[in-house]
Write a protein that holds these residues in place. Sequence first.
Motif, PDB file in Angstrom:
ATOM      1  N   GLY A 134       0.846  -1.185   0.000  1.00 40.70           N
ATOM      2  CA  GLY A 134       0.000   0.000   0.000  1.00 40.70           C
ATOM      3  C   GLY A 134       0.882   1.235   0.000  1.00 40.70           C
ATOM      4  O   GLY A 134       1.786   1.368   0.829  1.00 40.70           O
ATOM      5  N   TYR A 135       0.629   2.146  -0.967  1.00 35.75           N
ATOM      6  CA  TYR A 135       1.478   3.333  -1.154  1.00 35.75           C
ATOM      7  C   TYR A 135       0.625   4.550  -0.832  1.00 35.75           C
ATOM      8  O   TYR A 135      -0.404   4.785  -1.476  1.00 35.75           O
ATOM      9  N   LEU A 136       1.035   5.311   0.170  1.00 34.09           N
ATOM     10  CA  LEU A 136       0.220   6.416   0.668  1.00 34.09           C
ATOM     11  C   LEU A 136       1.026   7.707   0.595  1.00 34.09           C
ATOM     12  O   LEU A 136       2.133   7.785   1.164  1.00 34.09           O
ATOM     13  N   VAL A 137       0.483   8.685  -0.122  1.00 34.43           N
ATOM     14  CA  VAL A 137       1.203   9.948  -0.310  1.00 34.43           C
ATOM     15  C   VAL A 137       0.745  10.969   0.733  1.00 34.43           C
ATOM     16  O   VAL A 137      -0.441  11.262   0.866  1.00 34.43           O
ATOM     17  N   ILE A 138       1.744  11.473   1.443  1.00 32.34           N
ATOM     18  CA  ILE A 138       1.532  12.468   2.496  1.00 32.34           C
ATOM     19  C   ILE A 138       1.942  13.840   1.925  1.00 32.34           C
ATOM     20  O   ILE A 138       2.879  13.916   1.125  1.00 32.34           O
ATOM     21  N   ALA A 139       1.289  14.896   2.353  1.00 31.37           N
ATOM     22  CA  ALA A 139       1.640  16.231   1.870  1.00 31.37           C
ATOM     23  C   ALA A 139       3.119  16.535   2.172  1.00 31.37           C
ATOM     24  O   ALA A 139       3.617  16.100   3.211  1.00 31.37           O
ATOM     25  N   PRO A 140       3.870  17.179   1.260  1.00 32.03           N
ATOM     26  CA  PRO A 140       3.351  17.862   0.077  1.00 32.03           C
ATOM     27  C   PRO A 140       3.134  16.939  -1.133  1.00 32.03           C
ATOM     28  O   PRO A 140       2.449  17.336  -2.069  1.00 32.03           O
ATOM     29  N   GLY A 141       3.748  15.773  -1.159  1.00 30.85           N
ATOM     30  CA  GLY A 141       3.487  14.829  -2.248  1.00 30.85           C
ATOM     31  C   GLY A 141       4.324  15.046  -3.498  1.00 30.85           C
ATOM     32  O   GLY A 141       4.523  14.137  -4.276  1.00 30.85           O
ATOM     33  N   MET A 142       4.731  16.286  -3.728  1.00 30.73           N
ATOM     34  CA  MET A 142       5.605  16.629  -4.849  1.00 30.73           C
ATOM     35  C   MET A 142       5.045  16.082  -6.178  1.00 30.73           C
ATOM     36  O   MET A 142       3.854  16.057  -6.378  1.00 30.73           O
ATOM     37  N   ARG A 143       5.930  15.606  -7.026  1.00 30.86           N
ATOM     38  CA  ARG A 143       5.496  15.227  -8.380  1.00 30.86           C
ATOM     39  C   ARG A 143       4.557  14.008  -8.374  1.00 30.86           C
ATOM     40  O   ARG A 143       3.575  13.969  -9.125  1.00 30.86           O
ATOM     41  N   VAL A 144       4.841  13.043  -7.507  1.00 29.64           N
ATOM     42  CA  VAL A 144       3.962  11.860  -7.493  1.00 29.64           C
ATOM     43  C   VAL A 144       2.555  12.258  -7.051  1.00 29.64           C
ATOM     44  O   VAL A 144       1.561  11.675  -7.502  1.00 29.64           O
ATOM     45  N   GLU A 179       4.917   8.086   1.781  1.00 29.61           N
ATOM     46  CA  GLU A 179       5.723   8.845   0.802  1.00 29.61           C
ATOM     47  C   GLU A 179       5.432  10.338   0.910  1.00 29.61           C
ATOM     48  O   GLU A 179       4.294  10.772   0.684  1.00 29.61           O
ATOM     49  N   ALA A 180       6.450  11.144   1.238  1.00 30.84           N
ATOM     50  CA  ALA A 180       6.265  12.600   1.253  1.00 30.84           C
ATOM     51  C   ALA A 180       6.477  13.197  -0.138  1.00 30.84           C
ATOM     52  O   ALA A 180       6.161  14.363  -0.364  1.00 30.84           O
ATOM     53  N   GLY A 181       7.023  12.369  -1.059  1.00 31.03           N
ATOM     54  CA  GLY A 181       7.309  12.842  -2.417  1.00 31.03           C
ATOM     55  C   GLY A 181       8.805  13.051  -2.593  1.00 31.03           C
ATOM     56  O   GLY A 181       9.468  13.611  -1.707  1.00 31.03           O
ATOM     57  N   SER A 182       9.308  12.607  -3.728  1.00 29.29           N
ATOM     58  CA  SER A 182      10.745  12.753  -3.984  1.00 29.29           C
ATOM     59  C   SER A 182      11.115  14.231  -3.994  1.00 29.29           C
ATOM     60  O   SER A 182      10.459  15.039  -4.636  1.00 29.29           O
ATOM     61  N   GLY A 183      12.167  14.559  -3.234  1.00 30.56           N
ATOM     62  CA  GLY A 183      12.619  15.944  -3.155  1.00 30.56           C
ATOM     63  C   GLY A 183      11.796  16.800  -2.215  1.00 30.56           C
ATOM     64  O   GLY A 183      11.934  18.033  -2.223  1.00 30.56           O
ATOM     65  N   ALA A 184      10.934  16.191  -1.396  1.00 27.44           N
ATOM     66  CA  ALA A 184      10.123  16.968  -0.447  1.00 27.44           C
ATOM     67  C   ALA A 184      11.038  17.761   0.485  1.00 27.44           C
ATOM     68  O   ALA A 184      12.123  17.288   0.853  1.00 27.44           O
TER      69      ALA A 184
END
Length: 255
Positions: A134-144, A179-184
């Motif tokens: 399970g993949y969960l995006v947390i803010a800010p999320g960036m590009r993803v 996941e906060a997003g790559s480069g968060a």
Amino acid sequence: MTLPPSPGRVERYIEDQLAGGPLHFTLIDPDKSRGAKAAEVSRGAVALGSHAILLGGSTGISREVMGEAARAIKSAVSIPAIIFPEGPGSLTPDADAVLFMSLLNSRNLDLVIRTHARSSSTVRRMSLEAIPMGYLVIAPGMRVGEVGAVDPVPRDDLASATGYALAAELLGMHFVYLEAGSGAPSPVPTEMVRAVREAVRVPLIVGGGIRSGPDAKALLGAGADILVTGTITEEEGLGASFHAILEEVRHARRR
Ligand code: 1GP
């Protein structure tokens, strides 16, 4: 009755390694680091104690580019090369496994389940080990967050994060990735990692914006089982920050 398949070779390796403490995975974008370069980064990462290579990152990675990177990595190091997919087009039997992941908080059903339905027979035909996650995006999320049409979980919404994570576990997924997003600009908040760690039994992967030893230490202290870093090696190579992050993981494994 035929029993469902037991965890594959890569998943058993991760389980075995987790018995000794938390782990680190190095994310390599095969479009930016082609075959030989990917192999070189992997060698360095292994020397510093990283436990697996994730292959993914940019959009539209071709099967050929992914395959070339996977083959080069496998001939250079013995840790697994695992596809971190952005779509079915980059699946290759040359990798050791694929994170078969549902983007839990996407508004795009393709990323939740429909693409999986379209690619599942390919995964099976390739005999590619699928690791349910399970993949969960947390803010800010960036590009993803953008390309994934995500409703990012607000950084202070611990109840929402634990709800999604526990739902993933109850649906049978073997890992949860925050996941906060790559480069968060900063990683997933430690309070959220702690809350999710307490709520679920499956291993917790945390990535996005981890750039320093103190970042790693805080997330490990909050209960992260696996840290993923990508940008740091793209920007600085296997420099001081990467060393410091791996040192924190080694330190946590000694406890
Ligand atoms: C991205 O979580 C990973 O999917 C890694 O993030 O590039 O910020 O290290 P960084």
